[in-house]
Write a protein that holds these residues in place. Structure first.
Motif, PDB file in Angstrom:
ATOM      1  N   THR A 175      -0.393   6.191   5.493  1.00 39.87           N
ATOM      2  CA  THR A 175      -1.839   6.211   5.277  1.00 39.87           C
ATOM      3  C   THR A 175      -2.319   7.479   4.581  1.00 39.87           C
ATOM      4  O   THR A 175      -3.500   7.613   4.295  1.00 39.87           O
TER       5      THR A 175
ATOM      6  N   THR B 281       7.256  -0.907   2.707  1.00 41.43           N
ATOM      7  CA  THR B 281       7.412  -0.221   4.001  1.00 41.43           C
ATOM      8  C   THR B 281       8.872  -0.145   4.438  1.00 41.43           C
ATOM      9  O   THR B 281       9.196   0.611   5.342  1.00 41.43           O
ATOM     10  N   ALA B 282       9.742  -0.924   3.810  1.00 40.70           N
ATOM     11  CA  ALA B 282      11.162  -0.956   4.176  1.00 40.70           C
ATOM     12  C   ALA B 282      11.929   0.056   3.332  1.00 40.70           C
ATOM     13  O   ALA B 282      12.811  -0.302   2.547  1.00 40.70           O
ATOM     14  N   GLU B 283      11.611   1.334   3.510  1.00 44.17           N
ATOM     15  CA  GLU B 283      12.229   2.390   2.697  1.00 44.17           C
ATOM     16  C   GLU B 283      13.746   2.401   2.793  1.00 44.17           C
ATOM     17  O   GLU B 283      14.420   2.791   1.844  1.00 44.17           O
ATOM     18  N   GLU B 284      14.270   1.965   3.930  1.00 40.32           N
ATOM     19  CA  GLU B 284      15.728   1.947   4.079  1.00 40.32           C
ATOM     20  C   GLU B 284      16.395   1.016   3.064  1.00 40.32           C
ATOM     21  O   GLU B 284      17.556   1.209   2.725  1.00 40.32           O
TER      22      GLU B 284
ATOM     23  N   LYS C 152       5.139 -10.590   5.325  1.00 40.56           N
ATOM     24  CA  LYS C 152       4.433  -9.483   5.952  1.00 40.56           C
ATOM     25  C   LYS C 152       5.328  -8.261   5.872  1.00 40.56           C
ATOM     26  O   LYS C 152       6.550  -8.381   6.015  1.00 40.56           O
ATOM     27  N   PRO C 153       4.743  -7.105   5.624  1.00 38.49           N
ATOM     28  CA  PRO C 153       5.572  -5.893   5.648  1.00 38.49           C
ATOM     29  C   PRO C 153       6.240  -5.735   7.011  1.00 38.49           C
ATOM     30  O   PRO C 153       5.718  -6.206   8.021  1.00 38.49           O
ATOM     31  N   ARG C 154       7.363  -5.092   6.998  1.00 41.16           N
ATOM     32  CA  ARG C 154       8.094  -4.881   8.258  1.00 41.16           C
ATOM     33  C   ARG C 154       7.334  -3.977   9.213  1.00 41.16           C
ATOM     34  O   ARG C 154       7.477  -4.064  10.406  1.00 41.16           O
ATOM     35  N   ARG C 155       6.538  -3.068   8.653  1.00 38.77           N
ATOM     36  CA  ARG C 155       5.809  -2.090   9.476  1.00 38.77           C
ATOM     37  C   ARG C 155       4.593  -1.636   8.680  1.00 38.77           C
ATOM     38  O   ARG C 155       4.522  -1.879   7.475  1.00 38.77           O
ATOM     39  N   PRO C 156       3.655  -0.956   9.305  1.00 38.32           N
ATOM     40  CA  PRO C 156       2.497  -0.447   8.540  1.00 38.32           C
ATOM     41  C   PRO C 156       2.950   0.560   7.489  1.00 38.32           C
ATOM     42  O   PRO C 156       3.918   1.297   7.680  1.00 38.32           O
ATOM     43  N   ASP C 157       2.230   0.591   6.384  1.00 42.34           N
ATOM     44  CA  ASP C 157       2.522   1.554   5.325  1.00 42.34           C
ATOM     45  C   ASP C 157       1.980   2.922   5.728  1.00 42.34           C
ATOM     46  O   ASP C 157       1.156   3.042   6.649  1.00 42.34           O
TER      47      ASP C 157
ATOM     48  N   ASP D  13       9.412  -5.058  -0.152  1.00 37.15           N
ATOM     49  CA  ASP D  13       8.589  -4.534   0.939  1.00 37.15           C
ATOM     50  C   ASP D  13       8.555  -3.009   0.837  1.00 37.15           C
ATOM     51  O   ASP D  13       9.548  -2.346   1.103  1.00 37.15           O
TER      52      ASP D  13
END
Length: 191
Positions: A13, A84-87, A6-11, A82
């Motif tokens: 929008t 959403t995990a830009e870091e 699962k992504p760490r957080r919502p993408d 992932d």
């Protein structure tokens, strides 16, 4: 191979284009064998920036197709675990000298300050990656579609474009037709 994660957080929008629309000012150049070397240099740079991250890196776009004229911009696709995990990927790529240009659902784009290398980031198994590779591989094998695609690009570049994205959108109909033939020749169902 699909992973159950699962992504760490919502993408995100919405679409964020850093710096706004840009006028298309590049013409087509005959294929240059140096483009493959530039890709390999940036592949190494991206790999080093992302360290031990589980990534896939491919040369895509017209500069990846020998014999095809192209705008002298190297397009690279990178599959990350992932989006959403830009870091995990964006921060290291910015530190390596790339600049953020686009942040949109399922996709990020960074590029060099010179704007001659575009790095498209997608989550692993995103269908967009398979689409890029389908087109690239078909154009590498099929001379007729390679000629059609180049002729289309040349005709479109005879027009003035206030935004590079509009030029890209104008090629869509021909790209869709070429990818349909690519699927057919590969024995894949039309998508």
């Amino acid at each position: 191979m699909k992973r159950n994660r699962k992504p760490r957080r919502p993408d995100v929008t919405s679409v964020e284009i850093v710096g706004g629309p840009e006028k298309l000012s590049l013409g087509l150049c005959s294929h240059d064998d140096k483009w493959a070397d530039t890709y390999l240099d940036h592949r190494r740079r991206i790999s080093e920036a992302l360290g031990g991250e589980d990534i896939e890196i491919e040369h895509i776009g017209s500069t990846s197709v020998p014999g095809l004229a192209a705008k002298p911009i190297i397009d690279i696709v990178v599959a990350v675990e992932d989006i959403t995990a830009e870091e995990d990927y964006l921060d290291p790529l910015l530190a390596a000298g790339y600049e953020l240009r686009v942040r949109e659902p399922r996709h990020r784009l960074v590029r060099t300050p010179e704007r001659d290398v575009h790095v498209h980031l997608y989550e692993r198994d995103d269908p967009a990656i398979a689409e890029y590779l389908l087109l690239r591989d078909h154009l590498r094998r099929n001379v007729d579609d390679r000629v059609l695609y180049e002729r289309t690009k040349r005709a479109l570049l005879d027009k003035a474009w206030d935004d590079m994205n509009d030029y890209a959108d104008a090629k869509a109909e021909v790209i869709v037709a070429i990818k349909a033939r690519a699927r057919q020749s590969a024995g894949l169902d039309a998508m």
